[in-house]
Design an enzyme around this catalytic site. Structure first.
Site, PDB file in Angstrom:
ATOM      1  N   ASP A 132       0.746  -1.162   0.282  1.00  0.00           N
ATOM      2  CA  ASP A 132      -0.050   0.015   0.080  1.00  0.00           C
ATOM      3  C   ASP A 132       0.956   1.299  -0.158  1.00  0.00           C
ATOM      4  OD1 ASP A 132       1.100  -0.226   2.527  1.00  0.00           O
ATOM      5  OD2 ASP A 132      -0.930   0.277   3.637  1.00  0.00           O
ATOM      6  N   GLU A 133       2.012   1.108   0.224  1.00  0.00           N
ATOM      7  CA  GLU A 133       3.112   2.350   0.390  1.00  0.00           C
ATOM      8  C   GLU A 133       3.220   3.129  -0.876  1.00  0.00           C
ATOM      9  OE1 GLU A 133       6.505   1.648   2.970  1.00  0.00           O
ATOM     10  OE2 GLU A 133       5.279   0.060   4.096  1.00  0.00           O
ATOM     11  N   TYR A 156      12.155   3.006  -0.960  1.00  0.00           N
ATOM     12  CA  TYR A 156      11.430   1.211  -0.960  1.00  0.00           C
ATOM     13  C   TYR A 156      10.019   1.649  -1.616  1.00  0.00           C
ATOM     14  CZ  TYR A 156       8.370  -2.157   0.571  1.00  0.00           C
ATOM     15  OH  TYR A 156       7.324  -3.320   0.236  1.00  0.00           O
ATOM     16  N   LYS A 160       8.809  -0.152  -5.458  1.00  0.00           N
ATOM     17  CA  LYS A 160       7.732  -1.136  -5.411  1.00  0.00           C
ATOM     18  C   LYS A 160       6.866  -0.404  -6.503  1.00  0.00           C
ATOM     19  CE  LYS A 160       6.937  -4.235  -3.750  1.00  0.00           C
ATOM     20  NZ  LYS A 160       7.203  -5.659  -3.811  1.00  0.00           N
TER      21      LYS A 160
HETATM   22  P1  NAD Z   1      11.123 -10.305   3.529  1.00  0.00           P
HETATM   23  O1  NAD Z   1      12.226  -9.067   3.377  1.00  0.00           O
HETATM   24  O2  NAD Z   1      10.815 -10.842   4.694  1.00  0.00           O
HETATM   25  O3  NAD Z   1      11.595 -11.337   2.278  1.00  0.00           O
HETATM   26  C1  NAD Z   1      11.911 -11.013   1.020  1.00  0.00           C
HETATM   27  C2  NAD Z   1      12.620 -12.429   0.502  1.00  0.00           C
HETATM   28  O4  NAD Z   1      13.099 -12.094  -0.882  1.00  0.00           O
HETATM   29  C3  NAD Z   1      13.570 -12.909   1.522  1.00  0.00           C
HETATM   30  O5  NAD Z   1      13.508 -14.353   1.648  1.00  0.00           O
HETATM   31  C4  NAD Z   1      14.813 -12.734   0.462  1.00  0.00           C
HETATM   32  O6  NAD Z   1      15.979 -13.703   0.578  1.00  0.00           O
HETATM   33  C5  NAD Z   1      14.326 -12.634  -0.885  1.00  0.00           C
HETATM   34  N1  NAD Z   1      15.022 -11.968  -2.027  1.00  0.00           N
HETATM   35  C6  NAD Z   1      15.524 -10.690  -1.740  1.00  0.00           C
HETATM   36  N2  NAD Z   1      16.408 -10.370  -2.886  1.00  0.00           N
HETATM   37  C7  NAD Z   1      16.179 -11.475  -3.797  1.00  0.00           C
HETATM   38  C8  NAD Z   1      16.567 -11.839  -5.054  1.00  0.00           C
HETATM   39  N3  NAD Z   1      17.562 -10.865  -5.792  1.00  0.00           N
HETATM   40  N4  NAD Z   1      16.352 -12.996  -5.546  1.00  0.00           N
HETATM   41  C9  NAD Z   1      15.855 -13.733  -4.904  1.00  0.00           C
HETATM   42  N5  NAD Z   1      15.274 -13.563  -3.801  1.00  0.00           N
HETATM   43  C10 NAD Z   1      15.537 -12.450  -3.161  1.00  0.00           C
HETATM   44  O7  NAD Z   1       9.988  -9.497   3.014  1.00  0.00           O
HETATM   45  P2  NAD Z   1       8.407  -9.572   3.223  1.00  0.00           P
HETATM   46  O8  NAD Z   1       7.944  -8.823   4.368  1.00  0.00           O
HETATM   47  O9  NAD Z   1       8.074 -11.063   3.277  1.00  0.00           O
HETATM   48  O10 NAD Z   1       7.457  -9.225   1.915  1.00  0.00           O
HETATM   49  C11 NAD Z   1       7.458  -9.988   0.638  1.00  0.00           C
HETATM   50  C12 NAD Z   1       6.772  -9.060  -0.245  1.00  0.00           C
HETATM   51  O11 NAD Z   1       5.666  -8.399   0.218  1.00  0.00           O
HETATM   52  C13 NAD Z   1       7.633  -7.921  -0.748  1.00  0.00           C
HETATM   53  O12 NAD Z   1       7.335  -7.726  -2.104  1.00  0.00           O
HETATM   54  C14 NAD Z   1       7.064  -6.766  -0.058  1.00  0.00           C
HETATM   55  O13 NAD Z   1       7.174  -5.683  -1.061  1.00  0.00           O
HETATM   56  C15 NAD Z   1       5.498  -7.085   0.078  1.00  0.00           C
HETATM   57  N6  NAD Z   1       4.910  -6.539   1.156  1.00  0.00           N
HETATM   58  C16 NAD Z   1       5.274  -6.716   2.250  1.00  0.00           C
HETATM   59  C17 NAD Z   1       4.293  -6.156   3.431  1.00  0.00           C
HETATM   60  C18 NAD Z   1       4.938  -6.296   4.709  1.00  0.00           C
HETATM   61  O14 NAD Z   1       4.207  -5.681   5.796  1.00  0.00           O
HETATM   62  N7  NAD Z   1       5.965  -7.074   5.220  1.00  0.00           N
HETATM   63  C19 NAD Z   1       3.428  -5.505   3.078  1.00  0.00           C
HETATM   64  C20 NAD Z   1       2.508  -5.398   1.793  1.00  0.00           C
HETATM   65  C21 NAD Z   1       3.654  -6.004   0.930  1.00  0.00           C
HETATM   66  P1  TYD Z   2       7.707  -0.815   9.927  1.00  0.00           P
HETATM   67  O1  TYD Z   2       7.567  -2.234  10.628  1.00  0.00           O
HETATM   68  O2  TYD Z   2       9.582  -0.547   9.259  1.00  0.00           O
HETATM   69  O3  TYD Z   2       7.017  -0.855   8.357  1.00  0.00           O
HETATM   70  P2  TYD Z   2       6.555   0.407   7.368  1.00  0.00           P
HETATM   71  O4  TYD Z   2       7.641   1.442   7.813  1.00  0.00           O
HETATM   72  O5  TYD Z   2       6.984  -0.662   6.194  1.00  0.00           O
HETATM   73  O6  TYD Z   2       5.318   0.800   7.680  1.00  0.00           O
HETATM   74  O7  TYD Z   2       7.565   0.243  10.715  1.00  0.00           O
HETATM   75  C1  TYD Z   2       6.273   0.519  11.102  1.00  0.00           C
HETATM   76  C2  TYD Z   2       6.128   1.943  11.884  1.00  0.00           C
HETATM   77  O8  TYD Z   2       6.819   1.789  13.172  1.00  0.00           O
HETATM   78  C3  TYD Z   2       6.585   3.034  10.982  1.00  0.00           C
HETATM   79  O9  TYD Z   2       5.677   4.032  11.189  1.00  0.00           O
HETATM   80  C4  TYD Z   2       7.809   3.188  11.496  1.00  0.00           C
HETATM   81  C5  TYD Z   2       7.725   2.660  12.967  1.00  0.00           C
HETATM   82  N1  TYD Z   2       8.955   2.425  13.571  1.00  0.00           N
HETATM   83  C6  TYD Z   2       9.436   2.991  14.907  1.00  0.00           C
HETATM   84  O10 TYD Z   2       8.849   3.729  15.348  1.00  0.00           O
HETATM   85  N2  TYD Z   2      10.400   2.320  15.432  1.00  0.00           N
HETATM   86  C7  TYD Z   2      11.278   1.315  14.984  1.00  0.00           C
HETATM   87  O11 TYD Z   2      12.288   0.939  15.517  1.00  0.00           O
HETATM   88  C8  TYD Z   2      10.718   0.759  13.561  1.00  0.00           C
HETATM   89  C9  TYD Z   2      11.632  -0.423  12.873  1.00  0.00           C
HETATM   90  C10 TYD Z   2       9.525   1.419  13.124  1.00  0.00           C
END
Ligand code: NAD
Ligand code: TYD
Length: 350
Positions: A132-133, A156, A160
Site C-alpha cells: 500500500d506504500e 522502498y 515498488k
Molecule cells: P522479506 O524481506 O521478509 O523477504 C524477502 C525475501 O526475498 C527474502 O527471503 C529474500 O531472501 C528474498 N530475496 C531478496 N532479494 C532477492 C533476489 N534478488 N532474488 C531472489 N530472492 C530475493 O519481505 P516480506 O515482508 O516477506 O515481503 C514480501 C513481499 O511482500 C515484498 O515484495 C514486499 O514488498 C511485499 N509486502 C510486504 C508487506 C509487509 O508488511 N511486510 C506488506 C505489503 C507487501
Molecule cells: P515498519 O515495521 O518498518 O513498517 P513500514 O515502515 O513499512 O510501515 O514500521 C512500522 C511503523 O513503525 C512505521 O511508522 C515506523 C515505526 N517504527 C518505529 O517507530 N520504530 C522502529 O524501530 C521501527 C522499525 C519502526
C-alpha cells in the site's frame, strides 16, 4: 496441473504463501526461488521441506540466464512474485539495492516469463505482490482505493511503485496476463526483527529500550500474515486478470498505541508487573520522510472474492507473541552476526 514459482518464499510473507499452497494443492508443484539474503531463512519453512510437491532453488531474480533456465527446467506455468528488499529504513541508507532487486529483478522476471510463455500467454499468470506504500501518505481521513494515484515517498515505495508500473506495462505491451495486490502492514510469525513488532518483542524480552520514531503518532493498518497469504491464494485463483486488489486489516493503530498494547501483552506473558515493559519506551529521532498514515479500503476483494481477515487483532497479536517466545532458536539465529551491526548503525546502540 500447475508448476508455480514463488519468489521470496524463504522470507516472511513468502514462507506463509509457500506453506499454504504446498499444503492446500498437493497436485501443484511449488518451486520456492529465493536468494537467501539476510531476510531469507529456510527455517521459516522447515515443516514442508520434505513435501513431494515442493522444491527449493537458491538463486537471484536479477540473473536472467538463471531465471530462464528455471522456467525451462521446471516447466513453470505461473509466477507469484514476492522477492524484494522490503525494509524502509534500509532503503534510506542503501537505495540502490532496492532499485536493483525490486525494479531490475522484477523486469528480469517479466522478460523471462514472456520469453518462456510467448506462444501461449493466455494460459499463464504473473502475479505481483506489492504494498500500500505505493499510494503515499494519508492525512487523518480517507483510505487507499485501487484507483488512488501512485505517490510513493520513500526509496522502498518508489521502487515498488516502479515495479508495479513495469508489470502493467508488460501486460499492455506484450500481453502478459498479470494480477497485482497492494497490502497493508503484515505482522505474525517469522517476521525479521527489523520491522516494528518483532523488533519490539525482541527488545522487551531482552529488557532493551523500545525505539519509537518521532512522537509515535504515525498510523499503520495491520493484517495477520496468514490472512495475507489467504488473500494471495484467492487473488491468484479467483481474481480477474489485469486487476489490482487492495488487501488490508480494517485495523488502524498509532505506533505508540500498538507498542503500549504489545507491552501489556508481554507483561502478561512474561509475568511482569503491569507497566514494566512500557517503561522501556524511548522516543528517538524520526525516520526521514516518515509517511504519516496508511489505511486500506479492502472492500473490492471483500465483495468480489469474498475474502475477509479471519483473525481478530487481539488473537493475532497473542499468537505472534507466543510464536516469538516459543521460537527462541529462530530469533537467536536471525539476530546473531549481521543483525548486530545493522542494529548498532540504525539505532546507535548495542
Ligand atoms: P522479506 O524481506 O521478509 O523477504 C524477502 C525475501 O526475498 C527474502 O527471503 C529474500 O531472501 C528474498 N530475496 C531478496 N532479494 C532477492 C533476489 N534478488 N532474488 C531472489 N530472492 C530475493 O519481505 P516480506 O515482508 O516477506 O515481503 C514480501 C513481499 O511482500 C515484498 O515484495 C514486499 O514488498 C511485499 N509486502 C510486504 C508487506 C509487509 O508488511 N511486510 C506488506 C505489503 C507487501
Ligand atoms: P515498519 O515495521 O518498518 O513498517 P513500514 O515502515 O513499512 O510501515 O514500521 C512500522 C511503523 O513503525 C512505521 O511508522 C515506523 C515505526 N517504527 C518505529 O517507530 N520504530 C522502529 O524501530 C521501527 C522499525 C519502526
Amino acid at each position: 496441473m500447475k508448476n508455480i514459482v514463488i519468489t521470496g518464499g524463504a522470507g516472511f510473507i513468502g514462507s506463509h504463501v509457500v506453506r499454504l499452497l504446498v499444503n492446500k494443492y498437493p497436485e501443484y508443484k511449488i518451486v520456492n526461488l529465493d536468494l537467501l539474503t539476510y531476510a531469507g531463512n529456510l527455517e521459516n519453512i522447515i515443516d514442508i521441506k520434505e513435501s513431494q510437491n515442493y522444491k527449493f532453488i537458491k538463486g537471484d531474480i536479477c540473473d536472467e540466464e538463471f531465471i530462464t533456465k528455471i522456467f525451462n527446467d521446471e516447466k513453470i506455468t505461473d509466477v507469484i512474485h514476492l522477492a524484494a528488499e522490503s525494509h524502509v529504513d534500509r532503503s534510506i541508507t542503501d537505495p540502490l539495492s532496492f532499485v536493483k532487486t525490486n525494479i531490475f529483478g522484477t523486469v528480469t522476471l517479466l522478460n523471462s516469463a514472456v520469453n518462456a510463455w510467448k506462444d501461449e500467454l493466455d494460459k499463464h499468470i504473473f502475479y505481483h505482490v506489492s504494498t500500500d506504500e505505493v499510494y503515499g501518505s494519508l492525512a487523518e481521513d480517507g483510505f487507499f482505493l485501487e484507483t488512488t494515484p501512485y505517490d510513493p515517498q520513500s526509496p522502498y515505495s518508489a521502487s515498488k511503485a516502479s515495479s508495479d508500473h513495469f508489470v502493467r506495462a508488460w501486460a499492455n505491451t506484450y500481453g502478459l496476463q498479470v494480477k497485482i495486490s497492494n497490502c497493508s502492514n503484515n505482522y505474525g510469525p517469522n517476521q525479521f526483527p527489523e520491522k516494528l513488532l518483532p523488533l519490539m518483542i525482541n527488545n522487551i524480552k531482552n529488557n532493551k529500550l523500545l525505539p519509537v520514531y518521532g512522537k509515535g503518532e504515525n498510523i499503520r493498518d495491520w493484517l495477520y500474515v496468514v490472512d495475507h497469504a489467504r488473500a494471495i491464494d484467492d487473488i491468484f485463483h479467483k481474481g480477474e486478470v489485469g486487476e489490482t486488489y487492495n488487501v488490508g486489516g480494517f485495523n488502524e493503530w498509532k505506533n505508540i498505541d500498538i507498542v503500549n498494547h504489545l507491552c501489556e501483552i508481554m507483561d502478561d506473558k512474561l509475568d511482569r508487573t503491569p507497566g514494566e515493559s512500557a517503561k522501556l519506551i524511548t522516543f528517538v529521532k524520526d525516520r526521514a520522510g516518515h509517511d504519516h498514515r496508511y489505511a486500506i479500503d479492502a472492500s473490492k476483494i471483500q465483495k468480489e472474492l469474498g475474502w475477509e481477515p479471519s483473525l481478530q487483532f487481539e488473537e493475532g497479536m497473542r499468537k505472534t507473541v507466543d510464536w516469538y517466545l516459543e521460537n527462541e532458536d529462530w530469533l537467536g539465529h536471525v539476530t546473531s552476526g549481521q543483525y548486530k551491526s545493522y542494529y548498532k548503525i540504525q539505532y546507535n546502540q548495542e
